[in-house]
Design an enzyme around this catalytic site. Structure first.
Site, PDB file in Angstrom:
ATOM      1  N   CYS A 172      -3.597   2.428  -6.100  1.00 18.94           N
ATOM      2  CA  CYS A 172      -2.960   2.337  -7.413  1.00 18.94           C
ATOM      3  C   CYS A 172      -3.916   1.766  -8.449  1.00 18.94           C
ATOM      4  CB  CYS A 172      -1.686   1.508  -7.337  1.00 18.94           C
ATOM      5  SG  CYS A 172      -1.936  -0.178  -6.723  1.00 18.94           S
TER       6      CYS A 172
ATOM      7  N   HIS B 135       0.785  -4.348  -7.544  1.00 18.90           N
ATOM      8  CA  HIS B 135       0.765  -2.924  -7.867  1.00 18.90           C
ATOM      9  C   HIS B 135       0.274  -2.747  -9.300  1.00 18.90           C
ATOM     10  CE1 HIS B 135       1.789   1.288  -7.637  1.00 18.90           C
ATOM     11  NE2 HIS B 135       2.584   1.186  -8.698  1.00 18.90           N
TER      12      HIS B 135
END
EC number: 3.4.19.12
Length: 892
Positions: free
Chosen positions: A157, A623
């Site tokens: 990510c 994230h």
């Protein structure tokens, strides 16, 4: 090129075709994959209207020819015709030459230059409108482009968010989409090719829902082991690595020559300009302290000979190019005596002095909050007849990379014709990465004892800003602190408009709800005056002692795209923490005027937000996502791996920003582009057509400040096309009608003006000579080294620096274009009992006496280091880095 004079028998199959029809087709797309130009190909077979893409994409035009047996195709960008059957270029005007032509065709032929034995190029002027107006005319058609997700291929990510943020930086993306032919490299892993393919997929008209960036990820892992495996990585570190590799693959040598003897002397003292991008990219906090045990001049002399290769310039070529190098200089040169007088008045004028450094093309890497500076100036002893900054002059190179040996041994023989003994210069490079992201900061430190001021020009790629705490904010916002900063010429102006009422309201609000931190606060904290005292005292070169000092800095040159990194992560010895403080930031109108140096050449200091990378979670896990503004419809989107969702501006402003990308905002630049578009619509026939750099044209389309026209990216120092670029010259240039060229030249300056392209005969001759030299040196070395390997007990063995040998090896293997400098054994030599011996653990290799004499006769240098049979075993081995050079020298 002799084959070009032969007629092609397949011209009879060409149907009736007009220039207007071809230009109309050039605005279309490939009939198979729907990709748009440039460099689409149209079939010329009678009755066939097929248009396909070229080699830069899937090459559907070739597949069409193979399937249909149609022979002739025309490039819709250059209007050059290729016959697949004859495997050569042909000319339609040969077929038409026996037929009567109208006045219109005659005028058209007059405007187009002919192809001769040296390279000339046919580029229709009408194609330019497509190159200039893509943002203006195709906005409605392309409004859905760029909304492509990226698949997470194993905790990636961080990479996906960084790539989406870069993808929505128009100057960089347009370079890879519109100037794809410029993305050429022989270096592995050819990351620029992978990135170009990824951008083409993301911004394709018929975009998929998501793409998988496997090739780019594999390339990154091959150059940086940090990103191997499946653990969480830092998006900012990925950005630095990616842009560093892209710069290395895309960098081009800047064609710079001395203007006159005086300038030449100054440049020899100052060394050459070198973009920070030529080394690892570093942010403004990535510096480190230097050892003051050695003199500043010694450190600088070692740094000046660092980096890739040393260039060797011909004096005649230098003199022949004086005039058009003058055109490249900016018109903002300041009189040195003028700002020496100002310098004596106050500290702020040290920034003016640094402007002089900038004009002499000095750029160095950044070292924020470090106590090591260059260009020492005594404010009490400044003469008005000279500039000590230029004489001390120097640059500071601070990098996390290991130091490289570079001092040149001057006691060498001169061998005429092979290795001139004059001082060699470092190459100067630029790339699209450096053009877009590089900025310059002026750092100044004043010793409070002797008033000596140290000034350093520092090049940055991003600004790493601290997030101030409650106490820091109170200090920044306090009225007393404002006064001291304003007097010191620092960044206090950022808070000067704030009144007492606003201050107390802000204070009480922060008491109940916590402090409100803005991006301006972070910038002010970074640029605030820093008092160097206590454990952080300044080591004054004049006093030769630790002294109390004051440090402050400002921006000398703002980049086209400003990358701001908020330092949210703190890494301690045993653990890491994350600062979760919300930092508010503007979507439009970020005003950086308070942080601009006096007399800076930067005209535009207002920025609009392009994209922001956010991190959710803790320092150990989390994230990454990105919020990006689509440049075609000005709407904001959230990019969460393969998911792309439209969001409101309020959602973006409430995000926990980690990395922000701001772009210079300029209404004037948009007006300029519209003016040129209007000129194209009222274009009048002209007798001359001018060639302009496609790369500069991309700057004109996407930069707020494109700078002077620079056609040197497709010209050599003699004014011709370098032979190595002749085969793809159509990717480097665009033809302009005379009225457009006149307008751009009068508006931006630069040049040189080019209306005829030809392969440079001088460069071609020099290239042939250098190839013969490579072959001779390589074959001789292999022969001598083979004899050395077969010798059982040589009486004497010579040592040679492997650092120099690698440069020579790169030259003879054609990896580097220029030969190395004189042999430099200073880094492997040690003085022992009045004799020069091999340093313990030195990075050296062993060669025979014959090989040493051969290399030394060509390149000179030294010192001579020998190992004899009567030395001890330990001394003869010299350490783990010594090696016998294999005869094949790494699979020649």
């Amino acid at each position: 090129m002799s084959s070009l004079v032969c007629d092609c028998p397949h011209l009879e199959s060409v149907g009736e075709v007009t220039k207007e029809e071809l230009i109309k087709k050039s605005h279309g797309s490939c009939q198979d994959c729907r990709v748009r130009g440039p460099n689409l190909w149209a079939c010329l077979e009678n009755g066939c209207s097929y248009v396909g893409c070229g080699e830069s994409h899937v090459d559907h035009s070739t597949l069409h020819s193979q399937d249909t047996k149609h022979c002739l195709t025309v490039n819709l960008t250059t209007l050059r015709v290729w016959c697949y059957t004859c495997s050569k270029e042909v000319f339609l005007d040969r077929k038409l030459s026996t037929q009567p032509t109208s006045a219109k065709l005659q005028d058209s032929h007059t405007q187009e230059s002919k192809m001769s034995s040296s390279l000339t190029l046919k580029i229709p002027a009408a194609v330019v409108s497509e190159n200039l107006d893509i943002e203006l005319e195709e906005e409605d058609e392309l409004k859905t482009r760029g909304l492509t997700g990226l698949k997470n291929i194993g905790n990636t990510c961080y990479m996906n968010a960084a790539l989406q943020a870069l993808s929505n930086c128009p100057p960089l993306t347009h370079y890879f989409l519109d100037c794809g032919g410029l993305a050429r490299t022989d270096k592995k892993p050819a990351l620029c090719k992978s990135y170009q393919k990824l951008m083409s997929d993301i911004w394709h008209k018929n975009r998929p829902g998501f793409v998988i960036p496997t090739n780019l990820f594999q390339g990154i892992k091959s150059v940086n082991p940090t990103f191997r495996g499946y653990s969480q990585q830092d998006a900012q570190e990925f950005l630095r690595c990616l842009m560093d590799v892209l710069h290395e693959e895309l960098k081009e040598q800047i064609v710079e020559v001395e203007e006159d003897a005086q300038t030449g002397i100054v440049e020899e003292n100052l060394d050459e300009d070198k973009s920070q991008s030529d080394n690892d990219f570093h942010s403004c906090d990535s510096g480190s302290s230097s050892d003051h045990a050695e003199s500043e001049s010694r450190k600088l002399s070692e740094e000046l000979t660092e980096s890739t290769m040393l260039i060797h310039e011909d004096q005649k070529d230098v003199e022949s190019c004086k005039t058009w190098q003058k055109e490249k200089k900016f018109s903002n040169n300041l009189n040195q005596n003028h700002f020496l007088q100002d310098f004596e008045k106050n500290i702020q004028s040290t920034i003016e002095e640094s402007e002089c450094l900038k004009q002499e093309t000095v750029k160095v890497q950044i070292q924020s909050k470090a106590a090591d500076f260059t260009a020492e100036v005594n404010m009490n002893d400044l003469p008005t007849s000279q500039t000590p900054l230029l004489n001390e002059g120097a640059t500071t190179h601070l990098s996390s990379s290991p130091p490289k040996p570079g001092a040149v041994w001057t006691g060498h023989k001169k061998v005429p014709g092979l290795c001139p003994a004059k001082k060699r210069k470092q190459k100067k490079y630029h790339s699209v990465i450096a053009d877009i992201f590089d900025g310059t900061i002026v750092s100044s430190v004043q010793c409070l004892t002797c008033d000596r001021v140290s000034v350093t020009l520092e090049t940055f790629q991003d600004l790493s800003l601290p997030i101030p705490g409650k106490e820091d904010l109170a200090k920044l916002h306090s009225s007393s602190h404002q006064s001291s900063l304003v007097k010191a010429g620092s960044c206090g102006e950022a808070y000067a408009p704030q009144g007492w009422i606003a201050f107390f309201l802000e204070y009480f609000k922060s008491w109940f709800w916590g402090p409100t931190v803005t991006l301006q606060d972070c910038l002010a904290a970074f640029f605030a005056r820093d008092e160097l005292k206590g454990d952080n005292m300044y080591s004054c070169e004049k006093c030769k002692k630790l002294r109390n000092g004051v440090k402050f800095c400002k921006v000398q040159k703002f980049p086209e795209i400003l990358c701001i990194h908020l330092k949210r992560f703190r890494h301690e010895l045993m653990f890491s923490t994350k600062i979760g403080t919300h930092v508010s930031f503007p979507l439009e109108g970020l005003d950086l005027q308070p942080f601009l140096a006096k007399d800076s050449p930067s005209q535009i200091v207002t920025y609009d937000l392009l994209s922001v990378i956010c991190h959710h979670g803790t320092a150990s896990s989390g994230h990454y996502i990105a919020y990006c503004r689509n440049n075609l419809n000005n709407l904001w989107y959230e990019f969460d791996d393969q998911s792309v969702t439209e969001v409101s501006e309020a959602t973006v402003q409430n995000a926990e920003a980690y990395v922000l990308f701001y772009r210079k905002a300029s209404e004037e630049a948009q007006k300029e582009r519209r003016r040129v578009s209007c000129l194209l619509n009222i274009m009048e026939p002209s007798l001359l057509q001018f060639y302009i750099s496609r790369q500069w044209l991309n700057k004109f389309k996407t930069f707020a400040e494109p700078g002077p026209i620079s056609n040197n990216d497709f010209l050599c120092i003699h004014g011709g096309v370098p032979p190595r670029k002749a085969s793809f010259i159509e990717d480097l240039v665009v033809m302009l009608p005379q009225n457009i060229w006149d307008y751009l030249y009068s508006r931006y300056g630069g040049g040189p003006a080019v209306n005829h392209l030809y392969v440079c005969y001088t460069c071609q001759t020099e290239m042939e000579k250098i190839e013969k030299r490579r072959k001779m040196e390589l074959e001789t070395f292999i022969r001598l080294n083979k004899a050395f390997q077969e010798e059982e007990s040589p009486a004497v063995i010579y040592c040679i620096s492997m650092q120099w040998f690698r440069e020579w090896e790169g030259f003879v293997k054609s990896k580097d274009s220029d030969p190395p400098g004189p042999i430099d054994n200073t880094k492997i030599a040690a003085a022992k009992c009045g004799h020069i011996t091999l340093r313990q653990g030195a990075d050296s290799g062993q060669i025979s006496e014959e090989t040493w004499l051969f290399l030394q006769s060509i390149y000179g240098g030294g010192p001579e280091i020998t190992l004899r049979q009567n030395v001890t075993l330990a001394e003869s081995e010299g350490g783990h880095a010594e090696e016998k050079i294999d005869v094949e020298t790494r699979n020649i």
